[in-house]
Motif scaffolding. Structure first.
Motif, short mmCIF file in Angstrom:
data_model
loop_
_atom_site.label_atom_id
_atom_site.label_comp_id
_atom_site.label_asym_id
_atom_site.label_seq_id
_atom_site.Cartn_x
_atom_site.Cartn_y
_atom_site.Cartn_z
N LEU A 56 5.71 -4.70 2.72
CA LEU A 56 6.03 -3.90 3.82
C LEU A 56 5.95 -3.83 4.93
O LEU A 56 5.04 -4.70 5.62
CB LEU A 56 5.34 -2.72 3.37
N GLU A 57 7.05 -3.22 6.44
CA GLU A 57 7.08 -3.46 7.35
C GLU A 57 6.42 -1.31 7.83
O GLU A 57 7.52 -1.00 7.11
CB GLU A 57 8.36 -4.66 8.36
N GLY A 58 6.47 -1.82 9.23
CA GLY A 58 6.85 -0.20 9.46
C GLY A 58 5.60 0.83 9.17
O GLY A 58 4.99 0.05 8.97
N ASP A 59 5.57 1.94 9.98
CA ASP A 59 4.23 2.68 9.81
C ASP A 59 4.09 2.86 8.56
O ASP A 59 5.62 3.07 8.24
CB ASP A 59 4.44 3.55 10.87
N ASP A 60 3.38 3.36 8.25
CA ASP A 60 2.77 3.98 6.49
C ASP A 60 4.29 5.12 6.64
O ASP A 60 4.26 4.81 4.74
CB ASP A 60 1.60 4.45 6.60
N ASP A 61 4.38 5.89 6.83
CA ASP A 61 4.93 6.99 6.65
C ASP A 61 6.79 7.04 5.91
O ASP A 61 6.67 7.47 5.19
CB ASP A 61 4.77 8.47 7.63
N GLN A 62 6.96 6.70 6.83
CA GLN A 62 8.15 6.37 6.96
C GLN A 62 9.10 6.94 6.88
O GLN A 62 10.05 7.71 6.28
CB GLN A 62 8.76 5.15 5.62
N PHE A 86 11.54 2.23 2.34
CA PHE A 86 10.49 1.61 3.02
C PHE A 86 11.28 0.51 3.89
O PHE A 86 12.39 -0.73 2.69
CB PHE A 86 9.41 1.02 1.79
N LYS A 87 11.17 -0.53 4.63
CA LYS A 87 11.48 -1.56 5.00
C LYS A 87 10.70 -2.51 4.90
O LYS A 87 9.11 -2.65 4.41
CB LYS A 87 11.35 -1.56 6.33
N ALA A 101 0.93 -0.87 0.15
CA ALA A 101 -0.50 0.04 -0.61
C ALA A 101 0.98 0.99 -0.25
O ALA A 101 1.00 1.82 -0.69
CB ALA A 101 -0.86 -0.07 0.94
N ALA A 102 1.82 1.16 0.67
CA ALA A 102 2.47 2.70 0.97
C ALA A 102 3.11 2.67 -0.39
O ALA A 102 3.01 3.91 -0.98
CB ALA A 102 3.77 2.18 2.01
N LEU A 103 4.13 1.39 -1.03
CA LEU A 103 4.80 1.91 -2.22
C LEU A 103 3.37 2.64 -3.21
O LEU A 103 4.56 3.04 -3.91
CB LEU A 103 4.92 0.37 -2.98
N ASP A 104 2.74 1.47 -3.17
CA ASP A 104 1.90 2.30 -4.36
C ASP A 104 1.01 3.60 -3.70
O ASP A 104 1.01 4.46 -5.47
CB ASP A 104 0.34 1.22 -3.90
N ARG A 105 1.08 4.26 -3.66
CA ARG A 105 0.52 5.01 -2.58
C ARG A 105 1.60 6.62 -3.06
O ARG A 105 0.99 7.39 -4.39
CB ARG A 105 0.76 5.50 -1.29
N LEU A 106 3.11 6.12 -2.92
CA LEU A 106 4.06 7.04 -3.63
C LEU A 106 4.09 6.82 -5.37
O LEU A 106 4.70 7.99 -5.21
CB LEU A 106 5.48 6.14 -3.10
N LEU A 107 3.30 5.80 -5.27
CA LEU A 107 4.03 5.58 -6.89
C LEU A 107 2.93 5.64 -8.24
O LEU A 107 2.94 6.04 -8.92
CB LEU A 107 4.46 4.16 -7.17
N GLN A 108 1.07 6.57 -7.25
CA GLN A 108 0.71 7.36 -7.31
C GLN A 108 0.18 5.90 -8.10
O GLN A 108 -0.40 6.49 -9.48
CB GLN A 108 0.79 8.42 -8.63
N GLY A 109 0.01 4.61 -7.59
CA GLY A 109 -1.13 4.21 -7.79
C GLY A 109 -0.66 2.99 -8.16
O GLY A 109 -1.16 1.53 -8.16
N GLY A 110 1.07 2.67 -8.49
CA GLY A 110 1.40 1.08 -8.73
C GLY A 110 2.51 1.09 -10.15
O GLY A 110 3.28 2.74 -9.99
N LEU A 111 2.91 0.34 -10.43
CA LEU A 111 3.96 0.20 -11.47
C LEU A 111 3.12 0.92 -12.43
O LEU A 111 1.76 0.53 -13.09
CB LEU A 111 3.93 -0.72 -11.63
#
Lengths: 361, 384
Positions: free
Chosen positions: B338-344, B327-328, B84-94
């Protein structure tokens, strides 16, 4: 009058026949009629008419048929053409107001440093309405790498619209804001996706027609010009020839149609003396192609932009950053060793207003 | 489009035959000449030569689209990775239509990520998948069908309860094993037909580096340019396919030791997480392989690296839409988590050159005796 016939732009077969028939200079052809010419030299009547028309047209133009103007006229033209802001005021002041319209500029940089981001920012900024100090034009984006992402354009466009709506304080500006929305920005951005150098060359031959059909285009971005030319060529001299031809066509187009042409280049590793350093790709001769050259590079964690070659501005280096809103200044509070040109982006609104004032005076 | 034959464009037959005698058959041949050369070979005047070039250009130039049309078709622009956090950063995913590269040291989880994405691509739209097939080109023999099924069953236990669904998922993943450069080249050139017949929605090439590094020794003269040309051609082919079919392409890459002096600041704060510093025994440091030109060719670069023996990180090093972020993550039975809290600690607006970003490798080998568990679990990494 004494111009030799071999220097005219006739077909080779026609030239050979004319010379064999004894016609060597333009003066020999002056008084002839088409039928007589075609009988004496053996060319067809159609070709004879074309030959005579070309010779007469050249004679009537006299000396100096190319466009000539005085430096004063050129000064007026250059000032009227304007520049495209980048929203990074430090970079704008180094460039003398922004990316110049009517000239070709090249942006080189290492991977990931922000070349595509700068191009997207320029494609949005060229559309800023005139009453806010922009050019109110449209943009053509030729993408050869596939890095153009519509989501990113939407983010940058939203930030630009917000920025302008904060500035709007008279009726004219509020009117202009109604046609400066994200949808409008997206619909004035023309996109071409070229997959190899043949498509890129084809597109360059067709761009002048496109520009005459869309006279409001003020920016042509080619991102990047290096990628299609770097892997397909065994014959490097052919590549140099094609690139030179391309550069000439783009320079002519920039001048004739009053557009800013921005090209993106990659960096390549040059190994020498046991050291390797990054230099702009496409070779030394390509360095002469663009009028202005901007190099973006990393310095540790920071991004720097250096003006490397310019006929009218001094060489300088500034810091910049890429935020969610696009290409921006680095706020001077973050850096103790800020150079004097790092104006905080809070001043950017004032810059836009003064440019508008300049246009009005 | 450049290979379109001139006979099929709007040129006259006479001109085509004149050009044919000079062995100019395709649009590419004609457009590679300057107008003066065209005058000579076609026997026409200068203005006619320019017109000829324009007619040929019209036959093979790309069509214009407006950015607004792209934006209107909001679906199909990205492929969610379920992180989820990676998708949010990449504006939706790959992003579909682009190349995404995953690079890192061995054993870090690149192939695991690829297998997880393969499972996701076969899922129906309601579960966030693409409902299409997957073309998996494997050059390292790292693909394991058992692991694919395990990931599917652990990640979506309710959906894959029925055995037919598992079988259907597995039948949608088409595996190609290619072991030499030439095989990979020919496979890529024929990939269009495979994509259409398998109705593929994802292409995975695992890995780009292994075959190329086996066959090209960069210390020999001329090999480096040859290798760059080959990689450039592969990237261009993959980008063309990605763009035309609107699918994401995932590549994996390896690492290399960079002995040059172009070292970025090693006090970079993300690398000194938990106080462990960059282990640099010699003057070099480890970065992504295949060089600077390849870093330009990929659109998105994700770097996976070790933080210490148990912790791994995924770094977004180059992306047209996302800032630099870390991200961890860990590898579990259901793939990557993914681990850790959402915002890293929030993405910063700084970053480093993705071609020179130092990558941490596993510096030691920590092994704990696991009580009463099977030997296979040890090799998979630590389970929480």
């Amino acid at each position: 009058m004494q111009r030799p016939l071999s220097s005219f732009a006739f077909a080779p077969a026609v030239k050979v026949k004319l010379i064999n028939a004894g016609f060597h200079t333009a003066a020999d052809l002056c008084d002839l009629r088409p039928l007589q010419l075609s009988k004496e030299s053996g060319i067809s009547q159609q070709e004879a008419v074309e030959v005579l028309q070309t010779v007469r047209h050249d004679a009537s133009q006299g000396a100096g048929a190319g466009s000539r103007m005085t430096a004063l006229e050129l000064l007026g033209r250059e000032q009227a053409m304007g520049a495209i802001v980048t929203f990074c005021s430090a970079l704008d002041s180094v460039l003398g107001g922004g990316m110049p319209v009517g000239k070709t500029s090249e942006v080189c940089g290492a991977p990931g440093v922000g070349k595509t981001q700068l191009c997207i920012q320029l494609a949005v900024d060229v559309q800023i309405p005139v009453c806010f100090g922009g050019l109110g034009g449209q943009a053509v984006y030729v993408d050869t790498e596939g890095s153009f992402m519509v989501q990113r354009v939407v983010d940058v466009a939203k930030a630009a619209v917000e920025h302008c709506s904060l500035l709007a304080d008279d009726a004219e500006q509020r009117e202009a804001l109604k046609v400066f929305t994200v949808e409008d920005i997206l619909s004035k951005l023309y996109l071409f996706r070229c997959h190899d150098y043949v498509e890129l060359l084809a597109e360059t031959y067709l761009l002048p027609d496109f520009l005459s059909q869309h006279p409001e285009v003020r920016l042509v971005v080619i991102d990047s010009i290096a990628f299609p030319f770097r892997h397909d060529f065994e014959d490097l001299s052919q590549r140099t020839r094609l690139l030179n031809g391309l550069a000439q066509q783009l320079a002519q187009m920039a001048n004739q149609y009053n557009v800013a042409v921005v090209l993106t280049n990659q960096m390549t590793t040059k190994v020498g003396n046991g050291q390797s350093k990054l230099v702009p790709a496409l070779g030394e001769s390509w360095g002469h192609a663009a009028t202005q050259r901007l190099i973006l590079h990393w310095e540790g964690e920071q991004r720097l932009a250096s003006l490397y070659k310019s006929p009218s501005q001094r060489e300088a280096t500034v810091l910049y950053q890429i935020t969610g809103a696009g290409f921006r200044d680095v706020l001077s509070s973050d850096h103790a060793s800020a150079d004097s040109s790092a104006i905080p982006s809070g001043n950017a609104p004032k810059r836009l207003r003064t440019q508008a004032d300049d246009h009005q005076t | 489009m450049g290979s379109k034959k001139l006979r099929r464009t709007n040129l006259s037959v006479e001109i085509c035959s004149r050009l044919h005698s000079h062995r100019i058959e395709t649009c590419r041949d004609l457009l590679s000449l300057t107008p003066l050369e065209v005058m000579r070979v076609a026997g026409v005047s200068y203005s006619q030569a320019c017109q000829l070039l324009k007619t040929t250009s019209q036959a093979c130039a790309p069509k214009m689209t407006m950015a607004w049309e792209l934006w209107r078709q909001k679906t199909g622009l990205y492929f969610p990775t379920s992180l989820a956090a990676l998708d949010r950063l990449l504006q939706g995913g790959l992003a579909c239509g682009t190349l995404t590269e995953v690079t890192g040291p061995s054993g870090c989880g690149k192939s695991q990520l690829c297998m997880m994405l393969s499972v996701l691509a076969t899922l129906p739209h309601s579960m966030g998948g693409l409902d299409k097939g997957v073309l998996y080109i494997d050059t390292e023999s790292a693909f394991s069908a058992e692991r694919l099924v395990e990931i599917a069953q652990s990640r979506f236990p309710d959906y894959f309860l029925a055995r037919e669904r598992v079988a259907e998922m597995a039948s949608r993943v088409h595996l190609f094993r290619e072991l030499t450069c030439r095989d990979v080249q020919s496979r890529l050139q024929n990939l269009e037909e495979d994509i259409i017949s398998c109705r593929a929605g994802l292409v995975v090439l695992d890995s780009v580096a292994s075959v190329v590094r086996k066959e090209f020794d960069p210390s020999l003269p001329g090999n480096l340019t040859h290798r760059s040309n080959l990689l450039g051609k592969q990237a261009a082919t993959l980008k063309y396919l990605a763009q035309e079919f609107g699918i994401p392409v995932v590549l994996t890459n390896q690492i290399t030791t960079n002995l040059s002096d172009l070292k970025p600041a090693t006090s970079f704060k993300w690398n000194s997480l938990e106080g462990s510093s960059l282990a640099a025994e010699d003057s070099g440091y480890v970065t992504a392989a295949l060089g600077n030109t390849w870093s330009h060719s990929v659109n998105t670069r994700l770097i996976v690296q070790y933080v210490d023996a148990h912790c791994r990180q995924i770094i977004v090093a180059k992306s047209p839409v996302a800032p630099f972020a870390v991200f961890k993550y860990s590898i579990q039975s259901d793939g990557i988590r993914l681990e850790g809290d959402d915002d890293q600690a929030g993405p910063s607006h700084q970053g480093t050159d993705p071609g020179l970003q130092p990558i941490r490798v596993r510096s030691g080998f920590a092994c704990n005796l696991t009580r009463g568990s099977s030997a296979i679990r040890d090799m998979r990494g630590s389970y929480s």
